[in-house]
Scaffold this motif. Structure first.
Motif, PDB file in Angstrom:
ATOM      1  N   ASN A 155       8.590   4.863   8.825  1.00  0.00           N
ATOM      2  CA  ASN A 155       9.867   5.259   9.431  1.00  0.00           C
ATOM      3  C   ASN A 155       9.912   4.859  10.903  1.00  0.00           C
ATOM      4  N   CYS A 156       8.829   5.099  11.614  1.00  0.00           N
ATOM      5  CA  CYS A 156       8.766   4.724  13.024  1.00  0.00           C
ATOM      6  C   CYS A 156       8.964   3.219  13.176  1.00  0.00           C
ATOM      7  N   LEU A 171      -0.504   8.234   7.667  1.00  0.00           N
ATOM      8  CA  LEU A 171      -0.391   7.256   8.746  1.00  0.00           C
ATOM      9  C   LEU A 171      -0.098   7.967  10.070  1.00  0.00           C
ATOM     10  N   MET A 172       0.817   8.931  10.023  1.00  0.00           N
ATOM     11  CA  MET A 172       1.143   9.702  11.224  1.00  0.00           C
ATOM     12  C   MET A 172      -0.075  10.485  11.700  1.00  0.00           C
ATOM     13  N   GLY A 173      -0.836  11.036  10.772  1.00  0.00           N
ATOM     14  CA  GLY A 173      -2.015  11.824  11.130  1.00  0.00           C
ATOM     15  C   GLY A 173      -3.109  11.003  11.772  1.00  0.00           C
ATOM     16  N   LEU A 174      -3.209   9.738  11.379  1.00  0.00           N
ATOM     17  CA  LEU A 174      -4.259   8.874  11.918  1.00  0.00           C
ATOM     18  C   LEU A 174      -3.806   8.078  13.138  1.00  0.00           C
ATOM     19  N   ALA A 175      -2.599   7.539  13.073  1.00  0.00           N
ATOM     20  CA  ALA A 175      -2.165   6.597  14.096  1.00  0.00           C
ATOM     21  C   ALA A 175      -0.964   7.053  14.918  1.00  0.00           C
ATOM     22  N   GLY A 176      -0.311   8.128  14.490  1.00  0.00           N
ATOM     23  CA  GLY A 176       0.841   8.605  15.238  1.00  0.00           C
ATOM     24  C   GLY A 176       2.104   7.812  15.010  1.00  0.00           C
ATOM     25  N   ARG A 203      -2.688  17.647  10.794  1.00  0.00           N
ATOM     26  CA  ARG A 203      -3.226  16.413  11.379  1.00  0.00           C
ATOM     27  C   ARG A 203      -2.098  15.597  11.996  1.00  0.00           C
ATOM     28  N   MET A 204      -0.953  15.532  11.305  1.00  0.00           N
ATOM     29  CA  MET A 204       0.182  14.775  11.825  1.00  0.00           C
ATOM     30  C   MET A 204       0.666  15.380  13.141  1.00  0.00           C
ATOM     31  N   ALA A 205       0.824  16.686  13.194  1.00  0.00           N
ATOM     32  CA  ALA A 205       1.299  17.347  14.414  1.00  0.00           C
ATOM     33  C   ALA A 205       0.355  17.098  15.581  1.00  0.00           C
ATOM     34  N   GLU A 206      -0.951  17.184  15.318  1.00  0.00           N
ATOM     35  CA  GLU A 206      -1.949  16.934  16.367  1.00  0.00           C
ATOM     36  C   GLU A 206      -1.881  15.486  16.849  1.00  0.00           C
ATOM     37  N   ARG A 256       0.832  -1.205   0.000  1.00  0.00           N
ATOM     38  CA  ARG A 256       0.000   0.000   0.000  1.00  0.00           C
ATOM     39  C   ARG A 256       0.863   1.250   0.000  1.00  0.00           C
ATOM     40  N   SER A 257       1.681   1.372  -1.030  1.00  0.00           N
ATOM     41  CA  SER A 257       2.540   2.548  -1.142  1.00  0.00           C
ATOM     42  C   SER A 257       1.718   3.825  -1.336  1.00  0.00           C
ATOM     43  N   ASP A 258       0.427   3.679  -1.659  1.00  0.00           N
ATOM     44  CA  ASP A 258      -0.438   4.848  -1.783  1.00  0.00           C
ATOM     45  C   ASP A 258      -0.783   5.446  -0.417  1.00  0.00           C
ATOM     46  N   ALA A 259      -0.632   4.676   0.633  1.00  0.00           N
ATOM     47  CA  ALA A 259      -0.866   5.185   1.985  1.00  0.00           C
ATOM     48  C   ALA A 259       0.374   5.973   2.401  1.00  0.00           C
TER      49      ALA A 259
END
Length: 96
Positions: A43-44, A34-39, A87-90, A26-29
């Motif tokens: 990379n993580c 991902l960071m904005g939804l799940a944190g 969204r990612m920062a939040e 799912r390279s489209d994700a």
């Protein structure tokens, strides 16, 4: 003890491999989404692999991406919008 600690290592390893293969497919994700939804993002996950395995971050990330990160980024990553970054920062703030 968390129930997760009782999970058989073979089962955990298979689930991890399935997750990584899914993220590769799912390279489209985008990581920023991902960071904005799940944190967390690819990379993580690669950094966690590196920490757990005592290897450099680049090696952990390459395992997750299936290629060097710079190559994946050039092939698949799009420019993040201001909304995605907000969204990612939040979301990342919730990780603390």
């Amino acid at each position: 003890m968390d129930d997760l600690d009782g999970l058989d290592d073979r089962v955990a390893a298979e689930a991890f491999r399935r997750l990584v293969r899914h993220l590769r497919h799912r390279s489209d994700a985008q990581n920023v989404d991902l960071m904005g939804l799940a944190g967390f993002c690819r990379n993580c996950l690669g950094d966690w692999v590196a920490e757990a395995g005592g290897v450099p971050k680049e090696q952990g990330r390459e395992l997750v991406y299936g290629m060097p990160y710079a190559e994946w980024k050039a092939r698949h990553q799009t420019e993040a919008t201001p909304e995605q970054l907000a969204r990612m920062a939040e979301s990342v703030a919730k990780n603390a």
